[in-house]
Design an enzyme around this catalytic site. Structure first.
Site, short mmCIF file in Angstrom:
data_model
loop_
_atom_site.label_atom_id
_atom_site.label_comp_id
_atom_site.label_asym_id
_atom_site.label_seq_id
_atom_site.Cartn_x
_atom_site.Cartn_y
_atom_site.Cartn_z
N SER A 176 -6.57 29.80 -47.40
CA SER A 176 -6.48 29.43 -46.00
C SER A 176 -7.58 30.00 -45.12
CB SER A 176 -5.11 29.85 -45.44
OG SER A 176 -4.93 31.25 -45.55
N HIS A 204 -2.72 23.93 -47.97
CA HIS A 204 -3.94 23.36 -47.41
C HIS A 204 -4.60 22.33 -48.33
CE1 HIS A 204 -4.02 26.22 -44.04
NE2 HIS A 204 -3.49 27.06 -44.90
N LYS A 236 0.84 20.55 -41.75
CA LYS A 236 -0.63 20.46 -41.77
C LYS A 236 -1.03 19.00 -41.96
CE LYS A 236 -1.00 25.24 -43.24
NZ LYS A 236 0.47 25.54 -43.21
#
Length: 381
Positions: A176, A204, A236
């Site tokens: 990250s 991610h 996300k």
């Protein structure tokens, strides 16, 4: 107690390590408003630009009309709605696994997995740069936890030589703060040699990596079953909120029975689950969003290279500009804000000492003019 806390806060202020919240007056997008000022946003994890997509808003509104604003209870009491159930089924189908289980956040998912499934006979081997939720989950369980140097396979192999009943390698898929990708094929080779299993936190990577957005494993041409435990978040690339764990039915049922962070937490609102379902559908129906993100990443890296910016090696949406000292990172971030560009400075303890940075995140909604403006501003500052 209070004097100790004041002392700790003073130390943090002196080291330029104080964290501050920004209060947005607009929705999450590439252009946002804070305190009456307009900014181009380069600090969001909304990689595919779905947080402000009208289909997610529409799904939310319809679900609110049917279910109301809250879930009212934990999943195991009366908080598990049809929206939750369908989302779990759709996630499992998308990834090609037996089952998936929703959690209220990525932190709670990782904490729940690691604190409930392992005992003192087991070994957790974690990458040194894993997300805090993985490290905290490992510390909370009875298993012995060792850490290996970041993406260093020699270091990992040394830790795997310990003889224990169960060995679990734990790694981020995409890291990250650095934006680099874990070498999953090499990790799997070692896991086979030393009879270890693998957990991947793909917060991610899910939705953005791989031909169809299935994440880091697909990025390497691997099937989902190669990760014994797979976790990803929904706040996300999906544009919603929450997280999930996916894998074999025995894994998911064990979490339902034993994971305290699942059992004793109110379920996310059904309307949020509905928004997540809409985001997941868009990930599958609009692959052009992933392609646009790839194009934006390539364009940024090209311009940054031409200007000689000190980038860390990353091919993902996370593009860190390494600045070293806290003071320098804060100063550059503040200067960018004066130019209408929001890029948050990341400092220790989130990253190692002397590695403070700008953590630039790119999305599919950024335009070339946004990227050009950012690179030019950083290079002149």
């Amino acid at each position: 107690m209070w004097s100790k806390l004041e002392t700790r806060l003073k130390q943090r202020r002196a080291q330029d390590m104080m964290r501050h919240r920004l209060t947005l007056e607009s929705g999450q997008d590439t252009e946002i408003s804070i305190a009456g000022e307009h900014f181009i946003n380069f600090s969001s994890n909304d990689y595919l630009g779905l947080a402000s997509h009208p289909k997610l808003s529409e799904a939310t509104q319809k679900a609110v009309q049917r279910y109301g604003s809250g879930s009212g209870a934990s999943h195991l009491v009366v908080g598990h709605s049809e929206e939750h159930h369908r989302l779990e089924e759709e996630l499992a189908e998308f990834l090609g696994v037996e089952r998936a289980l929703l959690f209220s956040s990525g932190f709670m998912a990782n904490y729940g997995v690691l604190s409930s499934l392992f005992d003192r006979k087991d070994l957790l081997v974690q990458d040194k740069l894993n997300h805090a939720s993985l490290i905290d989950g490992g510390r909370a369980c009875e298993a012995k936890m060792l850490r290996y140097a970041h993406n260093d396979m020699d270091s990992l192999e040394r830790q795997l030589k310990h003889k224990v009943e169960t060995k679990m390698i734990v790694t981020d898929g995409v890291f990250s703060m650095d934006g680099d990708v874990a070498p999953i094929p090499e990790i799997l080779a070692l896991s086979s040699t030393y009879k270890a299993q693998l957990m991947v936190d793909d917060a991610h990577g899910f939705g953005v990596l791989g031909a169809s957005g299935k994440g880091t494993l697909e990025h390497f041409g691997l099937e989902q079953k190669h990760a014994d435990i797979y976790m990803a978040t929904l706040g996300k690339s999906v544009g919603g909120y929450g997280a999930f764990v996916a894998g074999k039915a025995v894994l998911i049922e064990s979490l339902v029975q034993f994971a305290r962070s699942y059992i004793y937490t109110t379920a996310i609102p059904p309307a949020v689950a509905a928004a997540n379902r809409a985001g997941l559908a868009l990930i599958q129906s609009e692959p052009e969003r992933r392609q646009q993100l790839k194009d934006n990443i390539a364009y940024f890296k090209q311009l940054a290279d031409e200007k000689g910016l000190p980038l860390l090696p990353s091919d993902t949406a996370i593009q860190p500009v390494l600045l070293g000292t806290n003071e320098r990172a804060v100063a550059v971030s503040n200067s960018l804000r004066e130019k209408g560009l929001l890029v948050v400075a990341i400092r220790p303890p989130t990253v190692p000492e002397n590695s403070a940075r700008l953590r630039i995140t790119l999305t599919s909604n950024h335009r070339k003019t946004h990227i050009e403006q950012l690179v030019e501003a950083i290079s002149t500052i």
